[in-house]
Enzyme design. Structure first.
Site, PDB file in Angstrom:
ATOM      1  N   HIS A 251       0.899  -1.341  -0.109  1.00  0.00           N
ATOM      2  CA  HIS A 251      -0.007  -0.050  -0.160  1.00  0.00           C
ATOM      3  C   HIS A 251       0.756   1.410  -0.050  1.00  0.00           C
ATOM      4  O   HIS A 251       0.650   2.164  -0.809  1.00  0.00           O
ATOM      5  CB  HIS A 251      -1.007  -0.112   1.177  1.00  0.00           C
ATOM      6  CG  HIS A 251      -1.905   0.999   1.324  1.00  0.00           C
ATOM      7  ND1 HIS A 251      -3.143   1.191   0.441  1.00  0.00           N
ATOM      8  CD2 HIS A 251      -1.805   2.181   1.996  1.00  0.00           C
ATOM      9  CE1 HIS A 251      -3.746   2.333   0.796  1.00  0.00           C
ATOM     10  NE2 HIS A 251      -2.952   3.001   1.593  1.00  0.00           N
ATOM     11  N   GLY A 427       3.069 -15.516 -10.110  1.00  0.00           N
ATOM     12  CA  GLY A 427       2.712 -16.449  -9.442  1.00  0.00           C
ATOM     13  C   GLY A 427       1.595 -15.860  -8.269  1.00  0.00           C
ATOM     14  O   GLY A 427       1.618 -16.333  -7.194  1.00  0.00           O
TER      15      GLY A 427
END
Length: 465
Positions: A251, A427
């Site tokens: 974030h 992934g």
């Protein structure tokens, strides 16, 4: 019933059975009972079992009258009276049994002047004694050394022992078996509890606790349960802190990344073409970094982040819409997408568009790894139990190594060169799909197709209408 349970139960039981049988055999062979010592004293050199039995019965009968002796014979168990005959002066057995040939032969030879005699009757020995009871009646008491007409001189005491010991052995074996059964269950129940808990941890569920199941106990198993709970609690806390840290870092990275993308866009506008190639590479790297941050923030933390499945989605419509949306990408590689389903609708509970992202990701992977001029098959069916829908996305790509079929659902896991970063993945897509399906109380798995390619299977619970 587990193997360990059977091993513990059978081992304990066999040991106790061996101890019981061995103890009784030793007692018999060494005749270590108090009666055995008395019988051996003074008669050790002439201790034929039938003869010893005769002496014992003579000692018991000498102070009895005819009625009492008859009553004593009738009180004896049937397995023992076949070795004993008491014949009165009319040559009749007190129990009114027919006399065997050996007894009939020996009886006339017993008189007051010749009170003791013995005969050999085929494979048996017979010992007889003429005695006078306290009521004045004389009887002839005969014992037989063999219970059956076979073998040489069967041991009457041994046969009596065998006939007499079976009820005791049977009761002892049943009692020991019951004790071993509960003992083995006591041990294996605790082990099974630990085994189930470790399996839950292996499946990624760190919320499992087992100490409550050992409440009231103060032994090593209960202490192990408490240590196990402390371990899983610390692991769960560390795992949540790790995931939360990754999300917080991601974030925080979004703001400088957004500034970088804005600056990059301005630089591209002001560029005179000399550094366009370098700016394009910088933009590609920034976009790649932005995609990773977006997926990390999307990645649900199972057990902590949970959603209420307050919406209903039709899988048939969803899959048909996705196929239409990705038809252009399929046409560029000349890939045909087949959709097979006999269902008019397949309703599942969901939250927002969570499942849209799951099926978009699996379909993109199938298009990415399927070679040109081939096909992808999407199949939607009901399971046999009527509780779930099964969705299978089957591509014709290179597949995945068998030992990595479960690992591809782990974040940032890469298999081989065929599915590396250069092919477009990093992934996280399948990891997000795995956790999203788990939050739907479903299941996702991968398996290689026998004809080549990979099948991604998804199981979702049906909505009860």
């Amino acid at each position: 019933m587990t193997r360990l349970y059977l091993k513990i139960f059978l081992t304990f039981w066999l040991i106790t059975v061996a101890i019981i049988i061995g103890t009784n055999l030793v007692v018999h062979w060494f005749d270590i009972t108090p009666d055995g010592k008395l019988q051996h004293s003074g008669t050790a050199n002439d201790d034929d079992p039938a003869k010893r039995l005769l002496f014992q019965m003579v000692g018991n009968a000498i102070n009895r009258n005819t009625a009492q002796l008859t009553q004593d014979l009738r009180a004896m168990p049937s397995w023992s009276t076949r070795f004993v005959y008491v014949v009165d002066k009319r040559n009749r057995d007190l129990l009114d049994r027919p006399l065997p040939p050996g007894v009939m032969f020996l009886t006339p030879r017993l008189t007051s002047k010749h009170p003791f005699d013995k005969v050999q009757d085929r494979n048996r020995k017979l010992f007889g004694r003429y005695i006078t009871l306290n009521d004045g009646n004389s009887v002839k008491l005969i014992t037989i050394s063999a219970g059956r007409d076979e073998g040489q001189d069967r041991d009457i005491i041994w046969e009596l022992f065998i006939d007499n010991i079976w009820p005791l052995l049977l009761v002892s074996i049943l009692v020991s078996g019951s004790a071993c059964f509960f003992l083995a269950r006591h041990f294996t129940r605790s082990i099974n509890t630990l085994q189930k808990a470790t399996h839950q941890i292996a499946r990624g569920d760190l919320s499992v606790r087992i100490s409550e199941q050992f409440r009231g106990r103060n032994d090593e198993i209960a202490a192990l349960g408490r240590d196990f709970d402390n371990m899983t609690e610390r692991l769960e806390k560390a795992m949540h802190e790790q995931k939360r840290l990754i999300k917080d870092v991601s974030h925080e990275l979004r703001t400088p990344l957004a500034r970088l993308q804005i600056a990059l866009a301005l630089a591209q506008q002001k560029s005179d073409g000399q550094i366009d190639h370098e700016l394009a590479r910088i933009k590609q790297a920034a976009d790649y970094l932005n995609d990773i941050i977006t997926d990390i923030l999307t990645l649900p933390i199972q057990g902590q982040d949970s959603w209420v499945l307050d919406d209903v989605l039709d899988l048939v419509s969803l899959l048909q819409t996705l196929i239409e949306n990705y038809q252009q990408d399929a046409d560029e590689k000349n890939i045909r997408i087949l959709f097979k389903s006999n269902l008019e609708e397949a309703l599942v509970a969901t939250h927002g568009n969570m499942l849209v992202g799951v099926f978009e990701n699996t379909l993109r992977n199938a298009l990415l790894y399927t070679p040109a001029n081939s096909e992808i098959c999407i199949q939607l069916t009901e399971t046999g139990d009527g509780e779930h829908y099964r969705i299978q996305i089957m591509d014709q790509g290179p597949g995945v190594q068998e030992d990595a079929l479960e690992d591809i659902f782990q974040p940032f896991f890469r298999t081989d060169q065929a599915r590396a970063r250069e092919s477009g993945g990093y992934g996280l897509g399948l990891a997000i799909a795995h956790r999203s399906i788990a939050l739907h109380k479903g299941k996702i798995w991968a398996e290689n197709r026998p004809t080549g390619g990979l099948t991604l299977g998804i199981l979702l619970p049906q909505v009860n209408t």
